[in-house]
Design a protein around this motif. Sequence first.
Motif, PDB file in Angstrom:
ATOM      1  N   MET A   1       0.817  -1.211   0.000  1.00 39.85           N
ATOM      2  CA  MET A   1       0.000   0.000   0.000  1.00 39.85           C
ATOM      3  C   MET A   1       0.859   1.273   0.000  1.00 39.85           C
ATOM      4  O   MET A   1       0.612   2.220  -0.724  1.00 39.85           O
ATOM      5  CB  MET A   1      -0.935  -0.010   1.213  1.00 39.85           C
ATOM      6  CG  MET A   1      -1.845   1.206   1.311  1.00 39.85           C
ATOM      7  SD  MET A   1      -3.022   1.274  -0.043  1.00 39.85           S
ATOM      8  CE  MET A   1      -4.020  -0.155   0.352  1.00 39.85           C
TER       9      MET A   1
ATOM     10  N   THR B   1      -2.685   2.513   8.479  1.00 39.64           N
ATOM     11  CA  THR B   1      -3.671   3.076   7.559  1.00 39.64           C
ATOM     12  C   THR B   1      -3.674   4.594   7.690  1.00 39.64           C
ATOM     13  O   THR B   1      -3.182   5.157   8.670  1.00 39.64           O
ATOM     14  CB  THR B   1      -5.091   2.551   7.850  1.00 39.64           C
ATOM     15  OG1 THR B   1      -5.457   2.896   9.198  1.00 39.64           O
ATOM     16  CG2 THR B   1      -5.160   1.049   7.689  1.00 39.64           C
TER      17      THR B   1
ATOM     18  N   TYR C   1      -6.276   6.288   1.660  1.00 36.91           N
ATOM     19  CA  TYR C   1      -5.218   5.590   0.946  1.00 36.91           C
ATOM     20  C   TYR C   1      -4.262   6.606   0.322  1.00 36.91           C
ATOM     21  O   TYR C   1      -4.543   7.818   0.308  1.00 36.91           O
ATOM     22  CB  TYR C   1      -5.840   4.684  -0.114  1.00 36.91           C
ATOM     23  CG  TYR C   1      -6.787   3.672   0.482  1.00 36.91           C
ATOM     24  CD1 TYR C   1      -6.306   2.482   1.029  1.00 36.91           C
ATOM     25  CD2 TYR C   1      -8.162   3.920   0.544  1.00 36.91           C
ATOM     26  CE1 TYR C   1      -7.167   1.553   1.598  1.00 36.91           C
ATOM     27  CE2 TYR C   1      -9.030   2.998   1.113  1.00 36.91           C
ATOM     28  CZ  TYR C   1      -8.524   1.820   1.647  1.00 36.91           C
ATOM     29  OH  TYR C   1      -9.383   0.915   2.230  1.00 36.91           O
TER      30      TYR C   1
END
Length: 276
Positions: free
Chosen positions: A1, A96, A188
């Motif tokens: 990510m 995150t 994100y």
Amino acid sequence: MWSGEELDLDAYLARIGYETERDGELASDLRTLTALHRAHIRAFPFENLDVALGRRVPLDLKNLQAKLVERRRGGYCYEQNSLFAAVLERIGFSVTGRGARNRSRGAALPPVTHALLVVTIDDEQWLADVGFGWQGPLEPVPLRDGSHVEQSGWTFGIGVEAEGIHVLRSLRPQGWTDLYAFSPQTLYPGDFTVMNHYSSSHPESRFLGQVVAQRPGADVRRALVRDRLSTMRKDGVTEERIVTVDELIATLAGDFGIELDDEERTGLERMHPMGP
């Protein structure tokens, strides 16, 4: 990510002064997260100088490493927390993104423009934010309602409001002060890119057209905005002074550890309110 597999971890650790033999082996635990968070805060100043100079602010890891690690510059929230997320991901943390509304400047309702991180360790969430500038935490903060932590004499806490909104607060002599508020929605890297575009180019962004440099030191916190240098101490006493154009570059280097090339120095002196 977060492109952690592309990170030059050894170069990053050298930049923040972290030595595993002295500071401990890296692991996805709270001790490591706390030590890295503190070391990152010490090493990287918060600054918007590329935005002030009208430059692009890329968030890909290659460019972040080149600027912050190799060139020994700082950056603002999207840059710093994107780099820190890559570091944590590389080590094995679950990390995150979140987006917050800044409440530190009064009662206005600003857009969501601040980027921060949430790290999960043993099913407990921790706020990790190395990019909020001089008012930000030195270490992770437990992300649960009513929690409060003391960090080198600075106290931070978390409150929860309607709709699950979390609020990071700082304890001042006059009482608790809200710093920012954020929802539990996961963001994100692409979301950071959208917010970064606003902050680096929109006419109403406070980062355009002025120098901003900040440092949340353990003993003294400093912020330079345009030509005004503010110093805040643990007892709440804040002092201010004007930085002249002749003092600007030395102040950025001495108080904030920002290394600039000749073109950058000339450009920043030209935008000083007093002129070169």
